[in-house]
Design a protein around this motif. Structure first.
Motif, mmCIF file in Angstrom:
data_model
loop_
_atom_site.group_PDB
_atom_site.id
_atom_site.type_symbol
_atom_site.label_atom_id
_atom_site.label_comp_id
_atom_site.label_asym_id
_atom_site.label_seq_id
_atom_site.Cartn_x
_atom_site.Cartn_y
_atom_site.Cartn_z
ATOM 1 N N ALA A 313 -0.741 10.944 -2.883
ATOM 2 C CA ALA A 313 0.268 10.014 -3.395
ATOM 3 C C ALA A 313 -0.345 8.634 -3.621
ATOM 4 O O ALA A 313 -1.275 8.235 -2.923
ATOM 5 C CB ALA A 313 1.440 9.914 -2.422
ATOM 6 N N ILE A 314 0.223 7.925 -4.600
ATOM 7 C CA ILE A 314 -0.178 6.551 -4.911
ATOM 8 C C ILE A 314 1.081 5.714 -5.096
ATOM 9 O O ILE A 314 2.028 6.135 -5.778
ATOM 10 C CB ILE A 314 -1.010 6.479 -6.211
ATOM 11 N N SER A 315 1.104 4.530 -4.522
ATOM 12 C CA SER A 315 2.224 3.616 -4.720
ATOM 13 C C SER A 315 2.249 3.137 -6.168
ATOM 14 O O SER A 315 1.206 2.809 -6.744
ATOM 15 C CB SER A 315 2.089 2.426 -3.771
ATOM 16 N N ARG A 316 3.436 3.129 -6.761
ATOM 17 C CA ARG A 316 3.568 2.742 -8.177
ATOM 18 C C ARG A 316 3.053 1.325 -8.413
ATOM 19 O O ARG A 316 2.415 1.035 -9.416
ATOM 20 C CB ARG A 316 5.032 2.861 -8.600
ATOM 21 N N HIS A 317 3.371 0.420 -7.491
ATOM 22 C CA HIS A 317 2.862 -0.951 -7.541
ATOM 23 C C HIS A 317 2.264 -1.293 -6.185
ATOM 24 O O HIS A 317 2.607 -0.696 -5.162
ATOM 25 C CB HIS A 317 3.977 -1.943 -7.886
ATOM 26 N N TRP A 318 1.360 -2.268 -6.182
ATOM 27 C CA TRP A 318 0.686 -2.653 -4.945
ATOM 28 C C TRP A 318 1.059 -4.064 -4.519
ATOM 29 O O TRP A 318 0.443 -4.626 -3.617
ATOM 30 C CB TRP A 318 -0.830 -2.534 -5.117
ATOM 31 N N HIS A 319 2.062 -4.631 -5.135
ATOM 32 C CA HIS A 319 2.474 -5.997 -4.799
ATOM 33 C C HIS A 319 3.889 -6.229 -5.286
ATOM 34 O O HIS A 319 4.410 -5.494 -6.138
ATOM 35 C CB HIS A 319 1.531 -7.030 -5.426
ATOM 36 N N PHE A 326 1.933 -7.746 -0.534
ATOM 37 C CA PHE A 326 0.967 -6.770 -1.013
ATOM 38 C C PHE A 326 0.969 -5.529 -0.122
ATOM 39 O O PHE A 326 1.413 -5.575 1.029
ATOM 40 C CB PHE A 326 -0.441 -7.381 -1.032
ATOM 41 N N LEU A 327 0.450 -4.440 -0.665
ATOM 42 C CA LEU A 327 0.282 -3.195 0.084
ATOM 43 C C LEU A 327 -1.196 -2.847 0.172
ATOM 44 O O LEU A 327 -1.959 -3.098 -0.768
ATOM 45 C CB LEU A 327 1.021 -2.043 -0.604
ATOM 46 N N ALA A 328 -1.596 -2.232 1.286
ATOM 47 C CA ALA A 328 -2.989 -1.805 1.462
ATOM 48 C C ALA A 328 -3.020 -0.572 2.351
ATOM 49 O O ALA A 328 -2.101 -0.311 3.129
ATOM 50 C CB ALA A 328 -3.823 -2.926 2.075
ATOM 51 N N GLY A 329 -4.091 0.202 2.238
ATOM 52 C CA GLY A 329 -4.241 1.392 3.066
ATOM 53 C C GLY A 329 -3.232 2.467 2.701
ATOM 54 O O GLY A 329 -2.852 2.624 1.538
ATOM 55 N N ASP A 330 -2.765 3.230 3.707
ATOM 56 C CA ASP A 330 -1.858 4.345 3.454
ATOM 57 C C ASP A 330 -0.528 3.909 2.856
ATOM 58 O O ASP A 330 0.183 4.724 2.269
ATOM 59 C CB ASP A 330 -1.594 5.118 4.748
ATOM 60 N N ALA A 331 -0.165 2.654 3.001
ATOM 61 C CA ALA A 331 1.044 2.155 2.348
ATOM 62 C C ALA A 331 0.903 2.200 0.834
ATOM 63 O O ALA A 331 1.890 2.300 0.107
ATOM 64 C CB ALA A 331 1.346 0.728 2.794
ATOM 65 N N ALA A 332 -0.357 2.154 0.348
ATOM 66 C CA ALA A 332 -0.626 2.140 -1.086
ATOM 67 C C ALA A 332 -1.144 3.477 -1.605
ATOM 68 O O ALA A 332 -0.974 3.788 -2.792
ATOM 69 C CB ALA A 332 -1.638 1.044 -1.419
#
Length: 605
Positions: A313-319, A326-332
């Motif tokens: 999975a990948i987060s659609r946006h990272w911020h 912002f998002l980083a690691g498994d959140a992203a």
């Protein structure tokens, strides 16, 4: 003083200007705090758990991550807690420990052998630092201690972030003690969600996740045993991947966590398996038995057990829209463990975001740095996450090799069985990139508005299996030992570095003069007598970012205006001028996507 959302002074705290609030005290959050501290920026970190993890997740800090730890001055300290340097980390593929020999072997060097390999190949193809085996259980304890002792990091375990509200010039964060205390509202300039796959930060921003869990689960058992005679029956190992009894696919794995007495098994099961009815000891025996009945060993203690599902999975946006959260690691991003990309991706996220946030907070970086974070990191994550699926499919191909009969026949003393074993051995020999794909780990190249591409030449080809030494903008430049035996990376400055490979005036003084005017910390490094590095770095001038990636290269700077333009672009002060956001077509051609459309499929098995 006015407080947001009706909170009173007693329940609201405004953090000092420039302090970054970090949600999540796992590896990525702790590393981010250290990167910020390295650049003189304070952070406050909240982690809902009272202690660091007891779950054995990551067990390899890869070579690129170790290079980044070296820049922070932490690499040697970390190695003190890992598997000793003289122990190699071979990977076996086995039909079960009842049999005398493994079916296939990946020979992977330990730290000492890897260092020798690096020394003997001073051609730019090698990393500066070998990888390091270290269980995440130990890794997190070590890194939390480092942060606890750091005066710029305020570590608060036992506090959970409940919600985030991003505003134009700040973020409002609600935090509560796990002991059910009164909620406290923190107001921060910047917030980073390092709070894992079920991220509260991502949920608060209503950011969707593309992809999802795979149609399989695994029963993890973490235990202690000193039954080396039975465990090492087919040789000492880091991992053993076992065939499964029913269809001959990947049935499970065992990992040697510390080469002393701590191990982890993963028993792969269908989603409808009644895992609560499987005894922990029996789960270990089933894994080690492979295609045969269980293989018993002496187990001294069961430490923990859990059921987990691999996810792509990948987060659609990272911020958030205002670039305050912002998002980083498994959140992203989330990936299958094969390849070891998960936490190592998170380390690179933390370093990239950390230097950019600190540059903006310290006053010489522009907002373009923050806008570049997702543009640079998301395509790398997509590629790596997909590559983890490729590695998993290498193991799943066993189903096809063993199709058409009982998988136990692979152990028979017949010509057909011998042919099957040879086919499996050849398959793994030809598909051994799971921990050797240095193109994936070290060769990724950022393409964003803060990277100035070389229009004078054609970009070198990229392949996942090996790193191509080049100073092409956006990429990690080659490691090489200089004439005095020191690594070139150790000569780079803390912030920006201008490498000069010419004895002639090629305009380098324009950069140093302009950097002083713009208050950009820039180190000038004269390397014109270093012939090996000169050939590998290809241009007379190479501008290196704080994260060690190339921002720009060229043979000269014609005047101060040219140097100023370059520095303003790469520091995010003027990045819009280049209009270098890649089109969807360009991204597809690279095999990478960084668009708003879903980019991943969980249908990989």
């Amino acid at each position: 003083m006015a407080y947001p959302n009706g909170y009173s002074e007693q329940t609201t705290q405004i953090l000092p200007k420039g302090t970054v609030l970090i949600a999540g005290g796992g590896p990525v959050g702790l590393i981010l705090a250290q990167v910020l501290s390295h650049y003189g920026v304070k952070s406050i970190l909240f982690e809902r758990n009272r202690t660091t993890t007891s779950w054995p997740k990551m067990d390899l800090t890869n070579a690129r991550s170790m290079e980044l730890f070296r820049k922070l001055g932490l690499a040697d300290n970390l190695r003190q807690y890992g598997v000793p340097a003289h122990i190699d980390q071979n990977v076996l593929i086995s039909s079960g420990l009842r049999n005398k020999e493994a079916l296939a072997l990946w020979e992977l060097p330990g730290v000492n052998k890897f260092r020798k390999q690096i020394k003997e190949n001073n051609d730019g193809t090698q990393p500066l630092e070998p990888w390091q085996r270290l269980s995440q259980v130990i890794f997190e304890k070590w890194l939390k201690t480092v942060c606890d002792e750091d005066p710029l990091v305020d570590v608060r375990f036992g506090w959970k972030v409940e919600s985030i509200q991003e505003e134009e010039e700040r973020a409002v964060v609600t935090v509560r003690s796990v002991d059910a205390g009164v909620p406290i509202t923190y107001i921060a300039d910047y917030v980073v969600g390092c709070d894992g796959a079920s991220s509260k930060v991502r949920a608060s921003l209503d950011i969707p996740l593309d992809g999802g869990p795979l149609p399989v689960c695994a029963l993890l058992v973490h235990f202690k045993s000193r039954d080396y005679e039975r465990l090492h029956k087919q040789g000492r190992f880091w991992h053993i991947f076992f065939l499964e009894k029913e269809h001959g696919g990947l049935g499970g794995a065992i990992i040697a966590q510390d080469e002393i007495d701590t191990w982890t098994t993963h028993l792969f099961l269908p989603l409808d398996a009644e895992t609560d009815k499987i005894d922990s000891y029996d789960a270990v025996y089933r894994v080690l038995g492979g295609v045969d009945d269980g293989y018993a060993i002496n187990i001294d203690e069961i430490l923990v057990r859990s059921v987990w599902r691999p996810s792509i999975a990948i987060s659609r946006h990272w911020h958030g829209p205002n670039h305050r959260v912002f998002l980083a690691g498994d959140a992203a991003h989330q990936n299958i463990p094969t390849g070891g990309y998960g936490m190592n991706l998170g380390i690179a996220d933390a370093f990239d975001l950390g230097w950019k946030l600190s540059s903006v907070i310290n006053g010489w970086g522009g907002k373009g740095l923050l806008e570049s974070y997702e543009l640079e990191r998301k395509p790398v994550a997509v590629r790596n996450v997909q590559r983890s699926g490729v590695h998993f499919q290498v193991h799943e191909h066993l189903r096809e090799i063993l199709a058409g009969g009982n998988p136990q026949r692979v152990n028979d003393d017949t010509q057909n069985a011998s042919a099957l074993r040879n086919k499996i051995r050849d398959h793994y020999k030809n598909n051994d990139g799971e921990n050797k794909d240095f193109g994936i780990e070290m060769g990724y190249r950022y393409k964003s508005p803060i990277v100035i591409h070389d229009e004078s030449e054609t970009e070198p080809s990229w392949v996942p299996s090996h790193y191509t030494p080049t100073s092409w903008p956006g990429g990690r430049p080659p490691h090489v030992f200089l004439a005095d035996g020191s690594p070139i990376f150790d000569k780079f400055g803390k912030h920006w570095t201008l490498l000069v490979f010419s004895s002639e005036d090629c305009g380098q003084h324009f950069f140093t003069d302009v950097a002083e005017l713009l208050a950009v910390p820039l180190k000038h490094l004269d390397l014109h007598t270093e012939n090996i590095a000169k050939d590998l770095y290809e241009k007379a001038l190479v501008l290196i970012r704080p994260d060690g990636h190339v921002a720009w290269r060229g043979d000269n700077a014609s005047n101060a205006n040219s140097a100023e333009h370059i520095l303003r672009v790469v520091t995010g002060q003027n990045c819009a001028m280049l209009q270098q956001k890649r089109s969807k077509t360009e991204l597809k051609e690279d095999g990478v996507m960084a668009t708003e459309e879903p980019v991943l499929s969980a249908n990989i098995l």
